[in-house]
Design an enzyme around this catalytic site. Structure first.
Site, PDB file in Angstrom:
ATOM      1  CG  ASP A  44      22.296   3.405  16.255  1.00 17.96           C
ATOM      2  OD1 ASP A  44      21.179   3.150  16.740  1.00 17.96           O
ATOM      3  OD2 ASP A  44      22.548   4.467  15.646  1.00 17.96           O
ATOM      4  CG  ASP A  76      -2.134  -0.943   0.988  1.00 19.71           C
ATOM      5  OD1 ASP A  76      -2.420  -1.273  -0.175  1.00 19.71           O
ATOM      6  OD2 ASP A  76      -2.754  -1.353   1.983  1.00 19.71           O
ATOM      7  CE1 TYR A 121     -10.208  -4.189   5.802  1.00 16.72           C
ATOM      8  CE2 TYR A 121      -9.177  -4.923   3.763  1.00 16.72           C
ATOM      9  CZ  TYR A 121      -9.896  -5.204   4.918  1.00 16.72           C
ATOM     10  OH  TYR A 121     -10.293  -6.487   5.181  1.00 16.72           O
ATOM     11  CG  HIS A 173      -9.734  -9.787   8.293  1.00 17.38           C
ATOM     12  ND1 HIS A 173     -10.079  -8.625   7.648  1.00 17.38           N
ATOM     13  CD2 HIS A 173     -10.833 -10.148   9.015  1.00 17.38           C
ATOM     14  CE1 HIS A 173     -11.318  -8.297   7.959  1.00 17.38           C
ATOM     15  NE2 HIS A 173     -11.791  -9.217   8.785  1.00 17.38           N
ATOM     16  CG  ASP A 190      17.273   4.252  14.993  1.00 24.54           C
ATOM     17  OD1 ASP A 190      17.850   3.828  16.020  1.00 24.54           O
ATOM     18  OD2 ASP A 190      17.874   4.831  14.072  1.00 24.54           O
ATOM     19  CG  LEU A 191      13.833   1.248  20.661  1.00 22.76           C
ATOM     20  CD1 LEU A 191      13.203   0.510  19.496  1.00 22.76           C
ATOM     21  CD2 LEU A 191      13.616   0.484  21.956  1.00 22.76           C
ATOM     22  CG  HIS A 229      -4.885  -6.837   7.049  1.00 21.93           C
ATOM     23  ND1 HIS A 229      -4.963  -5.989   5.973  1.00 21.93           N
ATOM     24  CD2 HIS A 229      -6.145  -7.304   7.239  1.00 21.93           C
ATOM     25  CE1 HIS A 229      -6.206  -5.937   5.536  1.00 21.93           C
ATOM     26  NE2 HIS A 229      -6.943  -6.741   6.282  1.00 21.93           N
ATOM     27  CG  HIS A 247      -7.478 -10.561   3.854  1.00 27.04           C
ATOM     28  ND1 HIS A 247      -8.838 -10.831   3.899  1.00 27.04           N
ATOM     29  CD2 HIS A 247      -7.319  -9.386   4.503  1.00 27.04           C
ATOM     30  CE1 HIS A 247      -9.459  -9.866   4.532  1.00 27.04           C
ATOM     31  NE2 HIS A 247      -8.562  -8.976   4.925  1.00 27.04           N
TER      32      HIS A 247
END
Length: 772
Positions: A687, A400, A481, A698, A540-541, A533, A531
């Site tokens: 990092d 999407d 959706y 679903h 990025d902690l 999803h 389907h």
């Protein structure tokens, strides 16, 4: 034609007329105003948070209109090899600027600025997408233009994709969006006598979207794919549905496969027809079969009241006409917003937000009580992969971000999408050399849950704290959706990322004995299609800095002898701590017997425990999902991030996203192939980036008709302090009450002693006499 396919055609062509059509198809035009419900008398007006300023500039904020104009003037006046035509005058056979946005600065280049060790912000660059239409093979290229503002040192250079430096462009498999719509409609008109007989209708003329006959037919397309040098696609006949709303509920069980190789429609041809379980190798073969004795006809799938969402009648539950409870904000917001710098502060949290057309909202430099938690948190990609026994449901998958999760953000409705008192923020998209301001696409509000943050009762007292949190919310309308994405901040320093979905399901024409393998019959001739999803996010902690370790803590059964057990080994359980040493994918364990904690192993709290943030499934349907099966021919290599629940990699500036919007038409050789990110590097005290998936498996049922409900489709992950503080951090910011219970002393009963911490509304608590 389905909304998803119209969006793909629009994204390919970017012609003004298609932009208008798509916008109308969503029934939300730029600048449309929704009105909030009338507030009760005495309800305070929504206060502003003017006068609040961010500590520094937002480095990730999208380009301003002046910067966009500056870049466009540079592209059209400075000598280059792009051979551009102004978008206003361009056709699909020209080269033109398709889109333009900020090229977000590399993380390593901003560290000194965001930590205050330098006042010089890194230079800003633009990322420009170019539609190349002058060649036989139409493709997209992306370029970097900078530094900005344009000066004598400004340059243009191609974008280099991570680990894919041999790729210089993404092929567009819909090179002529208008013909891709018109020619299949001409095929449908050639079989109008067949569709009239089998389906009770013929195709709409294919030229107009407004005023369509909802009982006539439309075509829904699978994404095209390459096979042996040919561009192929399946088309499904469906009824248009009233106002083109419910087309995905109205498949008719008739399908046609097309070869649309080259840009010339004269070279295109019909390959197959599919109807009632039989494949026909040409239109002539299908027509001959239709005319033959004994040809079995299936009943059409008709539209009707069953596809209507709203019920405006007054014959339903009478209590519906009484006022429902509403939340209010009596004294204005407790958060602060710098709209110019897109910076928010609330109860110890601070963060910047930024917008991108492909992915929507991303948060940057997230801190709690001025301590680092995350550098970046945001959506990467949303995938839906279907299963079924027809050529559409059996192989269709959607990526999407191609449609633009940000550009599909439209106006939120006060009092319904968000509380009426919420603060609403706008976004701007730059599309084909024009700008569009989308009003109220983001809402920000504080809310109090219907359950306490904490409570405890003893024989002597009761103590309860209100559970108040902050929500930053958007909704992206992608085809059938609507995806609502929440970033939720809690008083203890926890952050929840939550996705909910609603809208019309996409399903299959009902075939007895076959459809039951993939779903449930939910109407006369309509069956649901199972389907997956899978919605990918990047976290990025930076827990107290950029040197972190991911620790897996397993809750394990074992037996152990204790000094007091007199030599007997007793069944019990314990903790096993294992640092994750190498980049890898991870899954949530059965019975939730593992914890994943991002730690700074060199920092401890007052009790000597390493400080960190735990990653755990949040509220919703259950454990967030990954793809059910691997090896999808439709997805190819474009979505390897969807094969596990979460991934941990070492941060690299060029591994900015897990996916690219250009992956959708280049699945076998995607512009961003996430599998290359895992190259065996050691990740202890490095990092770290966590790529995590939300979503669900679903399996729609009758309760999904007409629309899927948001509370049954929610999925979330929570990042929660784990030994990060010395005690619960919410004690300093939560509101609550402690009731010292009355005590009977012989013949007298003492009154209750009430102590409030934080602000208290006198009408919010009803005390009754307690007797013993």
């Amino acid at each position: 034609m389905s909304v998803r396919i119209l969006l793909r055609l629009w994204a390919s062509a970017l012609l003004t007329v298609l932009v208008i059509i798509i916008t109308a198809f969503f029934f939300l035009s730029d600048g449309q105003v929704f009105f909030a419900p009338r507030l009760p008398p005495g309800f305070p007006s929504i206060p502003t948070t003017s006068g609040f300023a961010a500590p520094r500039d937002n480095l990730w904020k999208d380009l301003s209109e002046s910067e966009v104009i500056n870049v466009l003037q540079y592209l059209h006046t400075v000598p280059n090899t792009l051979n551009l035509t102004a978008a206003l005058n361009a056709t699909l056979r020209d080269n033109f600027v398709q889109g333009i946005q900020l090229a977000r600065p590399p993380k390593t280049s901003v560290q000194s600025f965001i930590h205050g060790t330098t006042k010089a912000a890194p230079p800003r660059w633009a990322r420009v997408a170019i539609h190349h239409g002058t060649s036989d093979e139409v493709y997209w290229d992306e370029y970097l233009v900078g530094p900005l503002p344009v000066t004598s040192v400004t340059e243009i250079q191609p974008v280099k994709y991570p680990h894919r430096h041999h790729l210089d462009h993404a092929r567009n498999l819909v090179p002529d969006a208008l013909s891709f719509k018109k020619w299949p409609y001409s095929v449908a008109r050639e079989v109008a006598d067949i569709t009239q007989d089998l389906l009770g209708s013929t195709i709409n003329d294919g030229e107009e979207l407004f005023g369509l006959d909802h009982d006539k037919l439309e075509l829904s397309f699978r994404d095209p794919w390459m096979e042996d040098g040919h561009i192929l696609r399946w088309c499904s006949f469906q009824r248009a549905g009233t106002k083109a709303e419910a087309g995905t509920l109205l498949p008719q069980g008739l399908y046609v496969k097309l070869d649309t190789t080259t840009r010339n429609p004269d070279n295109w041809k019909v390959l197959h027809w599919y109807y009632n379980g039989r494949l026909y190798n040409s239109s002539e073969e299908f027509r001959a079969a239709w005319r033959s004795p004994g040809f079995e006809k299936l009943p059409p799938n008709y539209d009707g009241a069953w596809t209507t969402i709203e019920d405006f009648s007054t014959t339903q539950e009478p209590s519906r006409e009484k006022s429902a409870p509403i939340m209010i904000q009596p004294e204005g917001p407790r958060y602060h917003v710098d709209r110019e710098q897109q910076y928010i502060s609330w109860m110890g949290f601070t963060f910047y937000w930024a917008f991108a057309q492909a992915t929507g909202i991303t948060l940057f430099d997230v801190r709690f009580r001025d301590e680092q938690i995350m550098y970046e948190l945001g959506l990467q990609e949303a995938l839906a992969q279907y299963a079924g026994n027809d050529p559409m449901q059996g192989a269709v998958a959607y990526l999407d971000s191609f449609f633009g999760m940000g550009r599909a953000m439209f106006e939120l409705v006060p009092g319904y999408d968000c509380p009426a008192y919420a603060e609403f923020l706008d976004t701007i998209i730059y599309d084909a050399e024009r700008s569009q301001r989308r009003h109220k696409t983001i809402c920000l509000f504080e809310y109090t849950a219907d359950y306490p943050l904490q409570r405890h009762t003893t024989s002597f007292y009761v103590t309860v704290s209100r559970n108040t949190y902050l929500v930053l919310r958007t909704t992206a309308v992608v085809g059938n959706y609507d995806y609502t994405v929440d970033y939720i901040f809690y008083l203890d320093g926890s952050i929840e990322v939550k996705v909910r979905a609603s809208g019309y399901i996409q399903g299959a024409y009902y075939i007895p004995g076959e459809s039951e393998k993939y779903g449930y019959r939910v109407h006369d001739q309509f069956a649901s299609s199972m389907h997956d999803h899978v919605i990918n996010f990047k976290a990025d902690l930076d827990v107290l800095g950029t040197s972190n370790t991911l620790m897996k803590v397993d809750v394990e059964p074992w037996t152990e002898s204790f000094p007091w057990s007199e030599g007997e080994a007793l069944p019990t359980m314990g903790l096993r701590r294992t640092p994750i040493e190498i980049e890898c994918g991870l899954n949530w364990t059965a019975n939730s017997q593992s914890m994943y904690i991002v730690l700074d192993t060199e920092s401890t709290n007052a009790w000597g425990e390493m400080r960190g943030y735990r990653i755990m499934p949040g509220s919703g349907m259950g454990t967030p999902a990954h793809l059910t099966f691997n090896g999808s021919r439709t997805l190819g290599k474009a979505a390897s991030w969807a094969l596990e629940d979460l991934w941990v990699t070492r941060q690299k500036d060029d591994e900015e996203r897990s996916a690219s919007p250009r992956n959708a038409f280049n699945t076998d050789s995607p512009m961003v192939d996430f599998s290359h990110y895992l190259d065996g590097e050691n990740i202890e005290q490095q990092d770290l980036v966590i790529w995590f998936n939300l979503g669900n498996h679903h399996v729609p049922h009758s309760g999904d008709i007409p629309n899927t409900l948001q509370h049954t489709s929610a999925s979330s992950i929570i990042f929660s302090p784990f030994n990060f503080h010395d005690r619960d951090a919410s004690r300093a910011s939560s509101q609550g009450v402690r009731l010292e219970l009355p005590v009977r002393n012989r013949d007298t009963l003492s009154s209750a002693l009430i102590n409030y911490f934080g602000h208290h509304h006198q009408k919010g608590l009803l005390l009754r006499e307690v007797s013993r």
